[in-house]
Write an enzyme that holds these catalytic residues in place. Sequence first.
Site, PDB file in Angstrom:
ATOM      1  N   LYS A  24       0.965  -1.255  -0.183  1.00  0.00           N
ATOM      2  CA  LYS A  24      -0.083   0.021   0.037  1.00  0.00           C
ATOM      3  C   LYS A  24       0.911   1.252   0.084  1.00  0.00           C
ATOM      4  O   LYS A  24       0.501   2.163  -0.853  1.00  0.00           O
ATOM      5  CB  LYS A  24      -0.784  -0.122   1.415  1.00  0.00           C
ATOM      6  CG  LYS A  24      -1.879   1.002   1.528  1.00  0.00           C
ATOM      7  CD  LYS A  24      -3.052   0.688   1.814  1.00  0.00           C
ATOM      8  CE  LYS A  24      -3.035   0.535   3.436  1.00  0.00           C
ATOM      9  NZ  LYS A  24      -3.271   1.825   4.115  1.00  0.00           N
ATOM     10  N   SER A  25       1.782   1.235   0.904  1.00  0.00           N
ATOM     11  CA  SER A  25       2.569   2.395   1.126  1.00  0.00           C
ATOM     12  C   SER A  25       3.389   2.747  -0.288  1.00  0.00           C
ATOM     13  O   SER A  25       3.618   3.866  -0.791  1.00  0.00           O
ATOM     14  CB  SER A  25       3.574   2.172   1.931  1.00  0.00           C
ATOM     15  OG  SER A  25       3.082   2.306   3.316  1.00  0.00           O
ATOM     16  N   ARG A  29       2.918   5.875  -3.184  1.00  0.00           N
ATOM     17  CA  ARG A  29       4.159   6.907  -3.543  1.00  0.00           C
ATOM     18  C   ARG A  29       4.319   6.584  -4.991  1.00  0.00           C
ATOM     19  O   ARG A  29       4.843   7.848  -5.672  1.00  0.00           O
ATOM     20  CB  ARG A  29       5.251   6.406  -2.698  1.00  0.00           C
ATOM     21  CG  ARG A  29       5.294   6.645  -1.277  1.00  0.00           C
ATOM     22  CD  ARG A  29       6.054   6.103  -0.668  1.00  0.00           C
ATOM     23  NE  ARG A  29       5.972   6.383   0.961  1.00  0.00           N
ATOM     24  CZ  ARG A  29       5.054   6.395   1.800  1.00  0.00           C
ATOM     25  NH1 ARG A  29       4.051   5.448   1.582  1.00  0.00           N
ATOM     26  NH2 ARG A  29       5.469   6.907   3.201  1.00  0.00           N
ATOM     27  N   GLN A 171       4.509   8.945   7.545  1.00  0.00           N
ATOM     28  CA  GLN A 171       3.716   9.893   6.691  1.00  0.00           C
ATOM     29  C   GLN A 171       4.289  11.351   6.903  1.00  0.00           C
ATOM     30  O   GLN A 171       4.297  11.925   5.906  1.00  0.00           O
ATOM     31  CB  GLN A 171       2.362   9.771   7.442  1.00  0.00           C
ATOM     32  CG  GLN A 171       1.938   8.199   6.838  1.00  0.00           C
ATOM     33  CD  GLN A 171       0.424   8.319   7.320  1.00  0.00           C
ATOM     34  OE1 GLN A 171      -0.096   9.022   8.418  1.00  0.00           O
ATOM     35  NE2 GLN A 171      -0.207   7.090   7.074  1.00  0.00           N
ATOM     36  N   ASP A 317       1.827  -1.555  11.929  1.00  0.00           N
ATOM     37  CA  ASP A 317       0.596  -1.662  11.371  1.00  0.00           C
ATOM     38  C   ASP A 317       0.224  -3.184  11.718  1.00  0.00           C
ATOM     39  O   ASP A 317      -0.814  -3.613  11.364  1.00  0.00           O
ATOM     40  CB  ASP A 317       0.475  -1.503   9.765  1.00  0.00           C
ATOM     41  CG  ASP A 317       0.447   0.096   9.212  1.00  0.00           C
ATOM     42  OD1 ASP A 317       0.221   0.953  10.227  1.00  0.00           O
ATOM     43  OD2 ASP A 317       0.885   0.108   8.279  1.00  0.00           O
ATOM     44  N   LYS A 344      -4.813   5.222  14.678  1.00  0.00           N
ATOM     45  CA  LYS A 344      -4.867   4.756  13.365  1.00  0.00           C
ATOM     46  C   LYS A 344      -6.212   4.849  12.833  1.00  0.00           C
ATOM     47  O   LYS A 344      -6.967   5.504  13.432  1.00  0.00           O
ATOM     48  CB  LYS A 344      -4.018   3.245  13.448  1.00  0.00           C
ATOM     49  CG  LYS A 344      -2.706   3.420  13.766  1.00  0.00           C
ATOM     50  CD  LYS A 344      -1.823   3.971  12.797  1.00  0.00           C
ATOM     51  CE  LYS A 344      -0.385   4.066  13.102  1.00  0.00           C
ATOM     52  NZ  LYS A 344       0.349   4.598  11.962  1.00  0.00           N
ATOM     53  N   ARG A 389      -7.415  -3.436   9.650  1.00  0.00           N
ATOM     54  CA  ARG A 389      -6.500  -4.393  10.343  1.00  0.00           C
ATOM     55  C   ARG A 389      -7.068  -5.021  11.504  1.00  0.00           C
ATOM     56  O   ARG A 389      -6.811  -6.302  11.557  1.00  0.00           O
ATOM     57  CB  ARG A 389      -5.335  -3.743  10.437  1.00  0.00           C
ATOM     58  CG  ARG A 389      -4.661  -3.131   9.341  1.00  0.00           C
ATOM     59  CD  ARG A 389      -3.187  -2.947   9.380  1.00  0.00           C
ATOM     60  NE  ARG A 389      -2.702  -1.915   8.127  1.00  0.00           N
ATOM     61  CZ  ARG A 389      -2.282  -2.607   6.882  1.00  0.00           C
ATOM     62  NH1 ARG A 389      -2.676  -3.702   6.605  1.00  0.00           N
ATOM     63  NH2 ARG A 389      -2.145  -1.636   6.175  1.00  0.00           N
TER      64      ARG A 389
HETATM   65  C1  S3P Z   1       2.656   4.692   6.301  1.00  0.00           C
HETATM   66  C2  S3P Z   1       3.065   5.032   7.481  1.00  0.00           C
HETATM   67  C3  S3P Z   1       2.581   4.602   8.701  1.00  0.00           C
HETATM   68  C4  S3P Z   1       1.746   3.488   8.739  1.00  0.00           C
HETATM   69  C5  S3P Z   1       0.755   3.549   7.572  1.00  0.00           C
HETATM   70  C6  S3P Z   1       1.374   3.799   6.197  1.00  0.00           C
HETATM   71  C7  S3P Z   1       3.000   5.483   5.105  1.00  0.00           C
HETATM   72  O1  S3P Z   1       1.879   5.569   9.521  1.00  0.00           O
HETATM   73  O2  S3P Z   1       0.937   3.326   9.841  1.00  0.00           O
HETATM   74  O3  S3P Z   1      -0.463   2.575   7.531  1.00  0.00           O
HETATM   75  O4  S3P Z   1       2.736   4.800   4.024  1.00  0.00           O
HETATM   76  O5  S3P Z   1       3.845   6.115   5.283  1.00  0.00           O
HETATM   77  P1  S3P Z   1       2.563   6.625  10.094  1.00  0.00           P
HETATM   78  O6  S3P Z   1       3.504   7.425   9.595  1.00  0.00           O
HETATM   79  O7  S3P Z   1       1.465   7.526  11.064  1.00  0.00           O
HETATM   80  O8  S3P Z   1       3.314   6.046  11.534  1.00  0.00           O
END
Ligand code: S3P
Length: 437
Positions: A24-25, A29, A171, A317, A344, A389
């Site tokens: 997902k991340s 991006r 993030q 996560d 979250k 989740r």
């Molecule tokens: C993510 C960063 C994490 C994670 C989120 C995805 C990202 O959040 O929990 O599901 O893609 O950068 P935080 O930056 O709030 O820790």
Amino acid sequence: MKSHHFVSSPVDSLQGDITVPGDKSISHRSIILGAIAKGVTTVHGFLDGEDCLSTMQAFRNMGVSIEGPVSQRVVIHGVGKHGLEKPENVIDCGNSGTTMRLLAGLLAAQPFDTELTGDQSLLKRPMERVSRPLHQMGAAISTTKGRPPLLIRGGQSLHGITYEMPEASAQVKSSLLLAGMYAKGETRVIEPGLTRDHTERMLTAFSYPIHKSGNAIVINAASECLGTDVIVPGDISSAAFFIVAATIVPGAELFIRNVGINPTRTGIIQILKRMGASIKITNKRLCGEELVADLYVKHAPLEGIDIPAAMVPLAIDEFPVIFVAASCAKGQTVLHGAKELRCKESDRITAMADGLKILGIDAEALDDGIRINGGVIRGGVVDSRRDHRIAMAFTIAGSVAKDPVTILHCANVATSFPTFVKTANKVKLNVQETNDA
Ligand code: S3P
């Protein structure tokens, strides 16, 4: 509102050879950098979950032509760093904190105004963690008492800052790096602990220079992203549910192929191994800038541990399903230093502690973590609080429960793992879906 529930019944084996959808991340991006790149970007293995589709729609609304996803393939016709257009409407980030926080940094630097909103869960999440440092860079962003919607006034000239993040958040880091691509001078983001570094790796893949020194990441505005091919590995956060399932179901044996094992994401493997899990990492390879491998997981008895706080951002996560593993372990598992779990998609400490107690587990929510004594998981009805989740974690709990576990409000599983139930049943878990009015 129509609601979607899961019923997860106990099973006596688990076997298979699976893949999980794209990370997902990384998928988020790929769209963001592809949109502002010069030239065309092709993404393979894109996660077509609702969160990433929110990011994709946001850029379509800003004039970027994006083809797909078709068979997880997306083609982005980048408009260049200064080519985004003012969207006609408010940008709806849905359930996705990543969309909202990363876009806040990028949009703070654009010549036009934007407004970002989201669903009931996202409207409750803290945004001053991005608006505060972005203000320091010269951005004009207003929130409602620190929460969305975000009103971003364009046409500001940003300047670089040195920012020591109070929270270990990828993030926030990524939001500031995106703003830093437009700011005068250098933007330095200092992390209190290691967080996922997909933005840094992907900037490199898009030929945008970024510099790392110690725990600081430094960027400036002197470059452009150049379109490229991105191959998205399987999401270890989605694999996590099946890693735990294969660990706790007696006799289980499972291959999970093509999983991203970026070292900033593998806390789940380290934590479970410390508890006694049998997880073999094979066929390690580089996929662009990201490390990928196949995992082979076998059932193993677990023991409770004290989870080191330094591992928290590396497994942030995965804690809901790690708590399920802890419920099956012999002895006590204790987690501290994880207050972030309270902000979250739901308050994951309360959601998990309450649900585990309903299922007969001795679990105590702590201010910044949880204490769990392993035991026998009973059947029952738990509420996922519309958090994907939490829903998937309790589905895995159901596979080793004495009686079926019903999990309420599971529709948001589609935000990150639309094929979860299909994959679960493929490995011989027993998950049924129901709807009510
Ligand atoms: C993510 C960063 C994490 C994670 C989120 C995805 C990202 O959040 O929990 O599901 O893609 O950068 P935080 O930056 O709030 O820790």
